[in-house]
Enzyme design. Structure first.
Site, PDB file in Angstrom:
ATOM      1  N   SER A  61       9.670  -5.422  -1.135  1.00 36.36           N
ATOM      2  CA  SER A  61       9.043  -4.174  -0.696  1.00 36.36           C
ATOM      3  C   SER A  61      10.030  -3.007  -0.655  1.00 36.36           C
ATOM      4  O   SER A  61      10.600  -2.648  -1.664  1.00 36.36           O
ATOM      5  CB  SER A  61       8.388  -4.408   0.663  1.00 36.36           C
ATOM      6  N   HIS A  62      10.265  -2.467   0.527  1.00 35.14           N
ATOM      7  CA  HIS A  62      11.078  -1.262   0.677  1.00 35.14           C
ATOM      8  C   HIS A  62      12.552  -1.587   0.890  1.00 35.14           C
ATOM      9  O   HIS A  62      13.354  -0.683   1.085  1.00 35.14           O
ATOM     10  CB  HIS A  62      10.560  -0.465   1.870  1.00 35.14           C
ATOM     11  N   ASP A  72       7.020   3.255  -1.831  1.00 28.53           N
ATOM     12  CA  ASP A  72       8.156   2.355  -1.649  1.00 28.53           C
ATOM     13  C   ASP A  72       8.385   1.471  -2.876  1.00 28.53           C
ATOM     14  O   ASP A  72       7.739   1.640  -3.919  1.00 28.53           O
ATOM     15  CB  ASP A  72       7.972   1.501  -0.391  1.00 28.53           C
ATOM     16  N   ASP A 110       7.566  -1.512  -3.935  1.00 27.31           N
ATOM     17  CA  ASP A 110       6.462  -2.187  -4.622  1.00 27.31           C
ATOM     18  C   ASP A 110       5.168  -1.380  -4.610  1.00 27.31           C
ATOM     19  O   ASP A 110       4.110  -1.900  -4.992  1.00 27.31           O
ATOM     20  CB  ASP A 110       6.238  -3.583  -4.025  1.00 27.31           C
ATOM     21  N   ASP A 117       3.240  -0.026  -2.193  1.00 27.83           N
ATOM     22  CA  ASP A 117       2.136  -0.093  -1.228  1.00 27.83           C
ATOM     23  C   ASP A 117       2.274   0.901  -0.080  1.00 27.83           C
ATOM     24  O   ASP A 117       1.299   1.189   0.597  1.00 27.83           O
ATOM     25  CB  ASP A 117       1.900  -1.534  -0.723  1.00 27.83           C
ATOM     26  N   ARG A 118       3.473   1.446   0.134  1.00 25.61           N
ATOM     27  CA  ARG A 118       3.633   2.426   1.219  1.00 25.61           C
ATOM     28  C   ARG A 118       3.554   3.856   0.683  1.00 25.61           C
ATOM     29  O   ARG A 118       3.841   4.083  -0.497  1.00 25.61           O
ATOM     30  CB  ARG A 118       5.001   2.272   1.876  1.00 25.61           C
ATOM     31  N   LYS A 120      -2.175  -2.586   1.152  1.00 18.42           N
ATOM     32  CA  LYS A 120      -2.066  -1.144   1.320  1.00 18.42           C
ATOM     33  C   LYS A 120      -1.706  -0.549  -0.026  1.00 18.42           C
ATOM     34  O   LYS A 120      -1.187  -1.244  -0.900  1.00 18.42           O
ATOM     35  CB  LYS A 120      -1.069  -0.780   2.399  1.00 18.42           C
TER      36      LYS A 120
HETATM   37  C1  G1P Z   1       7.015  -3.772   8.591  1.00 19.07           C
HETATM   38  C2  G1P Z   1       6.009  -2.825   9.196  1.00 19.07           C
HETATM   39  C3  G1P Z   1       4.629  -3.414   9.090  1.00 19.07           C
HETATM   40  C4  G1P Z   1       4.336  -3.752   7.630  1.00 19.07           C
HETATM   41  C5  G1P Z   1       5.428  -4.627   7.056  1.00 19.07           C
HETATM   42  C6  G1P Z   1       5.244  -4.830   5.554  1.00 19.07           C
HETATM   43  O1  G1P Z   1       7.004  -4.994   9.295  1.00 19.07           O
HETATM   44  O2  G1P Z   1       6.318  -2.520  10.532  1.00 19.07           O
HETATM   45  O3  G1P Z   1       3.692  -2.500   9.591  1.00 19.07           O
HETATM   46  O4  G1P Z   1       3.102  -4.405   7.528  1.00 19.07           O
HETATM   47  O5  G1P Z   1       6.693  -4.016   7.251  1.00 19.07           O
HETATM   48  O6  G1P Z   1       5.299  -3.625   4.857  1.00 19.07           O
HETATM   49  P1  G1P Z   1       8.045  -5.349  10.442  1.00 19.07           P
HETATM   50  O7  G1P Z   1       9.415  -5.204   9.842  1.00 19.07           O
HETATM   51  O8  G1P Z   1       7.833  -4.339  11.530  1.00 19.07           O
HETATM   52  O9  G1P Z   1       7.678  -6.739  10.862  1.00 19.07           O
HETATM   53 ZN    ZN Z   2       5.971  -2.379   0.171  1.00 15.12          ZN
END
Ligand code: G1P
Ligand code: ZN
Length: 550
Positions: free
Chosen positions: A120-121, A284, A286, A288-289, A383
């Site tokens: 992801s990010h 981000d 991938d 989704d954000r 998302k």
């Molecule tokens: C974080 C975000 C959460 C999101 C997840 C995946 O998780 O807070 O809302 O669903 O990334 O993108 P966390 O690191 O808080 O568990």
């Molecule tokens: Zn992501």
């Protein structure tokens, strides 16, 4: 499984791994860890043993393009062949955003699941992170029962099954055979873009963008680059260069592909300090954000969900209204206020997109979102960053106003939720656990105590009973609810890969709309101080300020 498909398959002996428990977004570890012998294979073997329908089924496979993706795809293809998978659909160079993967899973007949390679990010590259996400046949993140079963399988693995075969050419759309497995390489962008064209009125958005409404999109060298270039520059007629950092790179250009004010600072400066653009957005790693910015205006993600909810009927795909809306527990209650006025349900779920899945599948909600820059709808089961950007542009194309005007009109009508999240990253796990144990132990005695300028009404640990399948998920964050409606939440991240990350969420509601110019950090100052006094964050972590403030 036909015997011929397994002709070249063989077992490789391994020892079990006990550190492969998937978090909220799959298995996420450092790239180095994934490179240890058999590490990736172990997790994939567990998936292929546990996922229902694997033999003879179809899998979707792709990722965000980060370092390790291409080689992991080849490994997974060989293992899929050995497990008798009938067909794997993967994408050119493996490029497939998370929402596009969800769409492909949902629209391809015979799909039993999807494997998305992404952290992801989190940063990528040899010194960054890698990840494997498993999605179910509904296109959403695998249910907890499935990920628990996968984890269980990793604990006792003594071998994995694969075939010996040369690497396939994934650089262009084509059909291949690998032992008994059919491999289709498709364009990972086009189906998703067509879906967006069905949900949104591209002509209307293009009209707005032609009318002295310059926009900028920052792909942060991650997966949305090719999607955004096609959407904004090819289809909506924006000038070349509208998409910044649009070439997907294996290490995201050394950056941290997280669209927030810290990691997308260049974009934030363009919008918040300059006047060249009326609208800016970023996604981000991938895809989704999303982060939405206007000229001199940052849109808080909790407000974003509320504003999309309030204006959904302006958008073709949502013209018939919304079944309901859902938000994760730490997300502000701004959407609740809109839902109450629209007379639709509003659900409060634990953090993580998978908790929206049942509500979406059951048709109970149409939109959902999280404070962590995640917004989406029933069009996929993830998302969706670019979807949110197009939703915002659709509303602006309809209302013909600025982002700041839209936000302030929303606050004037529904009230304002001052909101902030403070992240303390990479803190010692033992210290973080101790802080939580201390707080948890005191929850019972907190009601009635002063907290900043208000009094604590109730303190508890959030637990969720799914309204569709009655499954219960507990220990989802410590909540301190104040008598004036304000909330403070302490949570530990489930996605970090270094130590622990403490998240402190703060929210205060001003029904009158409050002061448009008041900075949330100032509006929340007494709560921020009281939270530190209560939890001794600074004393425990030794950090004198959060790593990221949103
Ligand atoms: C974080 C975000 C959460 C999101 C997840 C995946 O998780 O807070 O809302 O669903 O990334 O993108 P966390 O690191 O808080 O568990
Ligand atoms: Zn992501």
């Amino acid at each position: 499984m036909s015997p011929s498909s397994l002709a070249d398959s063989h077992q490789v002996a391994i020892s079990p791994f006990n550190d492969q428990k998937p978090g909220t977004s799959g298995l996420r570890k450092s790239t180095k860890q994934f490179q240890t012998p058999h590490y990736l294979e172990s997790f994939i073997e567990a998936i292929l043993r546990v996922l229902p329908g694997v033999a003879g089924g179809t899998l979707i496979l792709g990722g965000d393009g980060r370092y390790g993706n291409r080689s992991a795809i080849q490994v997974i293809l060989r293992m899929a062949a050995a497990h008798g998978v009938a067909r794997v659909i993967t994408t050119t160079d493996g490029i497939l955003s998370t929402p596009a993967a969800s769409h492909l899973i949902r629209t391809t007949p015979g799909v039993v699941g999807g494997i998305i390679l992404s952290a992801s990010h989190n940063p990528g590259g040899p010194d960054g992170d890698f990840g494997v996400k498993l999605n179910g046949p509904n296109g959403g993140p695998a249910a907890e029962s499935l990920t628990d079963a996968v984890y269980g399988a990793t604990l006792s693995l003594d071998s994995y099954r694969t075939v010996a075969a040369p690497a396939l050419d994934l650089s262009k759309p084509a059909s291949h055979r690998l032992a008994g497995l059919a491999v289709e390489v498709v364009d990972g962008v086009s189906d998703y873009v067509s879906l967006m064209q069905r949900l949104f009125d591209f002509d209307r958005i293009a009209d707005l963008l032609r009318s002295d409404f310059p926009i900028v999109f920052d792909a942060l060298h991650a997966v949305t680059g090719p999607y955004a270039t096609q959407i904004f520059e090819d289809l909506l007629g924006c000038p070349v260069g509208t998409v910044r950092n649009g070439v997907a790179l294996e290490d995201f250009g050394g950056g941290h592909p997280d669209p927030n004010l810290t990691y997308a600072r260049d974009l934030a400066d363009l919008l918040l300090e300059g006047d060249a653009y009326r609208f800016g957005a970023a996604c981000d790693g991938d895809g989704d954000r999303n982060m939405i910015l206007g000229q001199r205006c940052f849109v808080n993600p909790s407000d974003s969900l509320a504003i999309l909810t309030a204006n959904a009927q302006l958008v073709p795909g949502y013209r018939d209204g919304l079944a309901g809306v859902a938000r994760s527990m730490p997300t502000s209650a701004a959407a609740d206020v809109v839902a109450a006025r629209l007379n639709i349900d509003c659900f409060e779920t634990p953090t993580g997109w998978k908790f929206f899945g049942n509500l979406l599948d059951a048709g109970r909600i149409t939109l959902c979102g999280e404070e962590s820059f995640g917004t989406g709808s029933n069009h996929v089961r993830e998302k969706d960053g670019l979807w949110a950007v197009l939703f915002w542009l659709s509303i602006l194309a309809s209302k013909r106003c600025s982002v700041a005007e839209l936000v302030s009109a929303h606050w004037a009508s529904y009230g304002r939720h001052y909101y902030s999240r403070h992240d303390y990253e990479a803190i010692d796990s033992g210290k973080a656990d101790a802080l939580f144990d201390r707080l948890r132990g005191g929850l019972d005695r907190m009601a009635g105590q002063r907290f900043g300028t208000a009094t604590i009404r109730l303190a508890d640990e959030f637990s969720y009973c799914d309204p569709i399948d009655a499954s219960v998920t507990s220990r989802q964050g410590l909540r301190i609810l104040l008598e004036d409606g304000s909330r403070v939440i302490f949570r530990l991240s489930g996605t970090g890969t270094k130590g622990a990350t403490l998240r402190l969420y703060l929210e205060r509601y001003e029904p009158s709309g409050g002061n448009i110019d008041l900075d949330p950090q100032r509006a929340l100052a007494d709560m921020i101080q009281a939270a530190d006094a209560l939890a001794d964050i600074h004393g425990t972590t030794g950090m004198d300020r959060p790593t990221v403030i949103t």
